[in-house]
Scaffold this motif. Structure first.
Motif, mmCIF file in Angstrom:
data_model
loop_
_atom_site.group_PDB
_atom_site.id
_atom_site.type_symbol
_atom_site.label_atom_id
_atom_site.label_comp_id
_atom_site.label_asym_id
_atom_site.label_seq_id
_atom_site.Cartn_x
_atom_site.Cartn_y
_atom_site.Cartn_z
ATOM 1 N N UNK A 1 -25.995 -14.830 16.301
ATOM 2 C CA UNK A 1 -26.035 -14.193 17.625
ATOM 3 C C UNK A 1 -25.191 -12.930 17.652
ATOM 4 N N UNK A 2 -23.995 -12.969 17.053
ATOM 5 C CA UNK A 2 -23.127 -11.795 17.033
ATOM 6 C C UNK A 2 -23.682 -10.707 16.121
ATOM 7 N N UNK A 3 -24.331 -11.119 15.018
ATOM 8 C CA UNK A 3 -24.943 -10.140 14.133
ATOM 9 C C UNK A 3 -26.060 -9.392 14.842
ATOM 10 N N UNK A 4 -26.915 -10.108 15.566
ATOM 11 C CA UNK A 4 -27.988 -9.465 16.321
ATOM 12 C C UNK A 4 -27.432 -8.472 17.325
ATOM 13 N N UNK A 5 -26.360 -8.863 18.023
ATOM 14 C CA UNK A 5 -25.762 -7.984 19.021
ATOM 15 C C UNK A 5 -25.183 -6.727 18.379
ATOM 16 N N UNK A 6 -24.528 -6.892 17.237
ATOM 17 C CA UNK A 6 -23.940 -5.733 16.554
ATOM 18 C C UNK A 6 -25.013 -4.768 16.078
ATOM 19 N N UNK A 7 -26.103 -5.296 15.525
ATOM 20 C CA UNK A 7 -27.193 -4.427 15.075
ATOM 21 C C UNK A 7 -27.867 -3.729 16.241
ATOM 22 N N UNK A 8 -28.042 -4.446 17.346
ATOM 23 C CA UNK A 8 -28.726 -3.876 18.512
ATOM 24 C C UNK A 8 -27.954 -2.716 19.128
ATOM 25 N N UNK A 9 -26.655 -2.644 18.895
ATOM 26 C CA UNK A 9 -25.848 -1.542 19.434
ATOM 27 C C UNK A 9 -25.990 -0.251 18.632
ATOM 28 N N UNK A 10 -26.738 -0.297 17.536
ATOM 29 C CA UNK A 10 -26.886 0.877 16.682
ATOM 30 C C UNK A 10 -28.089 1.725 17.069
ATOM 31 N N UNK A 11 -27.937 3.045 16.894
ATOM 32 C CA UNK A 11 -29.079 3.958 16.994
ATOM 33 C C UNK A 11 -29.867 3.960 15.690
ATOM 34 N N UNK A 12 -29.210 3.649 14.590
ATOM 35 C CA UNK A 12 -29.880 3.534 13.296
ATOM 36 C C UNK A 12 -29.000 2.708 12.373
ATOM 37 N N UNK A 13 -29.635 1.943 11.490
ATOM 38 C CA UNK A 13 -28.930 1.124 10.519
ATOM 39 C C UNK A 13 -29.168 1.685 9.123
ATOM 40 N N UNK A 14 -28.099 1.822 8.345
ATOM 41 C CA UNK A 14 -28.172 2.370 6.991
ATOM 42 C C UNK A 14 -28.127 1.220 5.992
ATOM 43 N N UNK A 15 -29.118 1.165 5.118
ATOM 44 C CA UNK A 15 -29.137 0.146 4.068
ATOM 45 C C UNK A 15 -28.323 0.638 2.876
ATOM 46 N N UNK A 16 -27.363 -0.151 2.388
ATOM 47 C CA UNK A 16 -26.447 0.305 1.329
ATOM 48 C C UNK A 16 -26.850 -0.116 -0.077
ATOM 49 N N UNK A 17 -28.143 -0.174 -0.364
ATOM 50 C CA UNK A 17 -28.614 -0.775 -1.607
ATOM 51 C C UNK A 17 -28.777 0.241 -2.729
ATOM 52 N N UNK A 18 -28.197 -0.076 -3.879
ATOM 53 C CA UNK A 18 -28.363 0.762 -5.068
ATOM 54 C C UNK A 18 -29.665 0.433 -5.793
ATOM 55 N N UNK A 19 -30.144 -0.785 -5.628
ATOM 56 C CA UNK A 19 -31.409 -1.210 -6.225
ATOM 57 C C UNK A 19 -31.902 -2.417 -5.446
ATOM 58 N N UNK A 20 -33.104 -2.856 -5.729
ATOM 59 C CA UNK A 20 -33.685 -3.998 -5.032
ATOM 60 C C UNK A 20 -35.167 -3.787 -4.826
ATOM 61 N N UNK A 21 -35.765 -4.652 -4.040
ATOM 62 C CA UNK A 21 -37.214 -4.611 -3.853
ATOM 63 C C UNK A 21 -37.595 -4.669 -2.389
ATOM 64 N N UNK A 22 -37.265 -5.771 -1.716
ATOM 65 C CA UNK A 22 -37.575 -5.968 -0.308
ATOM 66 C C UNK A 22 -36.309 -6.406 0.428
ATOM 67 N N UNK A 23 -36.338 -6.300 1.761
ATOM 68 C CA UNK A 23 -35.129 -6.576 2.529
ATOM 69 C C UNK A 23 -35.445 -7.359 3.799
ATOM 70 N N UNK A 24 -34.847 -8.550 3.921
ATOM 71 C CA UNK A 24 -34.924 -9.290 5.170
ATOM 72 C C UNK A 24 -34.119 -8.617 6.268
ATOM 73 N N UNK A 25 -33.046 -7.922 5.892
ATOM 74 C CA UNK A 25 -32.228 -7.175 6.853
ATOM 75 C C UNK A 25 -33.078 -6.104 7.531
ATOM 76 N N UNK A 26 -33.910 -5.430 6.760
ATOM 77 C CA UNK A 26 -34.803 -4.406 7.298
ATOM 78 C C UNK A 26 -35.759 -5.021 8.320
ATOM 79 N N UNK A 27 -36.252 -6.231 8.033
ATOM 80 C CA UNK A 27 -37.150 -6.899 8.973
ATOM 81 C C UNK A 27 -36.435 -7.238 10.273
#
Length: 374
Positions: free
Chosen positions: A257-283
């Motif tokens: 619940x607190x994570x959702x609230x923190x993300x919702x307060x953003x105008x944009x979220x920056x993904x800090x990934x150096x490598x990878x394929x897909x992201x549940x965070x992005x979803x």
């Protein structure tokens, strides 16, 4: 939004009156629970590993040759999602051979062509060389990953979009209004694919450039209290400490619940990934109508290309430009009527999408189980 049925390969759909008994790895993962239709699929619970505390599924016992031999009569299809890294490729090959001897079809969803939990990809690549060619059906989440799978193994993967993982009736936050543009990134526990130092260094310079040009932008870096590398955490703190317009928030792992609230307060979220394929965070950001600024690696952009602004770690000019692009839509503003309308619209689309995602999985399972055909 493209529907998953429009994005996947054609498969033979066989009507069925029977439920499919699924041995999923792991059964209790939120993604596995989301894509398994409770009306048509019965998912076996995760077997408890010897000596493990209740609720722990790893190392996954379903991928053990002995478990498969003794439990083959309990399931119809084996579906591997996550957890193979608990074993060697040879161990998984033996498990697949046991499933084959028992006449059980194997499905594999390629979530990660690069494993974000591993610094070296050598064993993961060896595991993929075992699993991808061996599976009866290969699924993945994006067209870009499908193309890479075809190029590397000659397999035609079925593309099924990543669904929303939360409850359909859950009311999502729309954030709090602010007079400044707030962007943020969460470094979590500094797992191997998170370039904490590179992202922090790039972000402080990008924010400085934007503020010098008259922008009101502020940035927040969040990081868990417990991390995998305390030296890296201290270096990030030093990078951020001497710069205006950027804050580091370090604390316990946030409840959902607190994570959702923190993300919702953003105008944009920056993904800090150096490598990878897909992201549940992005979803998750997509469901909250928070635009994503992400790296030019993997297949992250393919998940939701219309709202993904790319940048290169180490290039503050590209990050500054990406932040400006991402925060242009009216719905990027937290607490606004436009954000509320966008969240509501996406919730409706996601509900329809989830039904199609579940139907697509059921179709695959039924096409593999002859006795289930009516």
């Amino acid at each position: 939004m493209k529907t998953p049925l429009a994005r996947r390969s054609t498969i033979h759909q066989t009507p069925s009156v029977d439920r499919i008994r699924l041995a999923a790895v792991p059964a209790q993962h939120p993604y596995v629970r989301a894509v398994s239709d409770p009306d048509t699929v019965t998912v076996l619970p995760d077997p408890l590993p010897p000596g493990a505390e209740p609720g722990r599924w790893w190392p996954p016992q379903v991928l053990d040759e002995g478990w498969l031999v003794h439990n083959a009569a309990r399931f119809d299809v084996l579906h591997l999602h996550f957890g193979a890294e608990s074993y060697t490729p040879e161990h998984v090959a033996a498990a697949f051979a046991a499933a084959r001897r028992a006449g059980k079809p194997i499905v594999h969803t390629v979530h990660d062509l690069q494993n974000p939990q591993l610094a070296s990809q050598e064993q993961h690549e060896r595991m993929l060389d075992v699993v991808v060619p061996s599976a009866d059906v290969v699924i993945t989440l994006t067209d870009g990953a499908r193309a890479e799978i075809a190029q590397r193994w000659g397999r035609d993967a079925i593309v099924i979009a990543h669904p929303r993982l939360g409850d359909a009736g859950e009311r999502l936050p729309i954030g709090n209004s602010s007079s400044v543009i707030t962007v943020g990134t969460h470094l979590r526990d500094l797992r191997p694919n998170i370039d904490a130092v590179g992202v922090a260094s790039t972000l402080v310079r990008a924010v400085a450039g934007l503020r010098a040009a008259g922008s009101s932008v502020r940035a927040t870096l969040q990081m868990n209290e417990r991390v995998r590398n305390e030296d890296t955490a201290m270096l990030v703190q030093q990078i951020v400490a001497e710069h205006d317009g950027i804050d580091l928030v370090r604390g316990p792992r946030l409840p959902d619940e607190q994570l959702l609230a923190a993300l919702a307060d953003l105008d944009a979220c920056i993904l800090p990934y150096a490598y990878g394929t897909h992201s549940g965070w992005l979803e998750l950001c997509h469901d909250l109508a928070v635009p994503v600024v992400g790296p030019s690696v993997g297949h992250y952009r393919d998940q939701h290309p219309a709202e993904y602004a790319r940048f290169d770690i180490g290039d503050p000019v590209s990050l500054a430009a990406a932040i400006e692009r991402a925060t242009t839509p009216a719905w990027s503003r937290p607490g606004s009527a436009a954000r509320a309308a966008e969240v509501a619209a996406r919730a409706g689309a996601r509900e329809s999408e989830l039904a199609e995602v579940r139907a697509a999985h059921t179709d695959i399972y039924r096409s593999l189980v002859p006795r289930a055909a009516a």
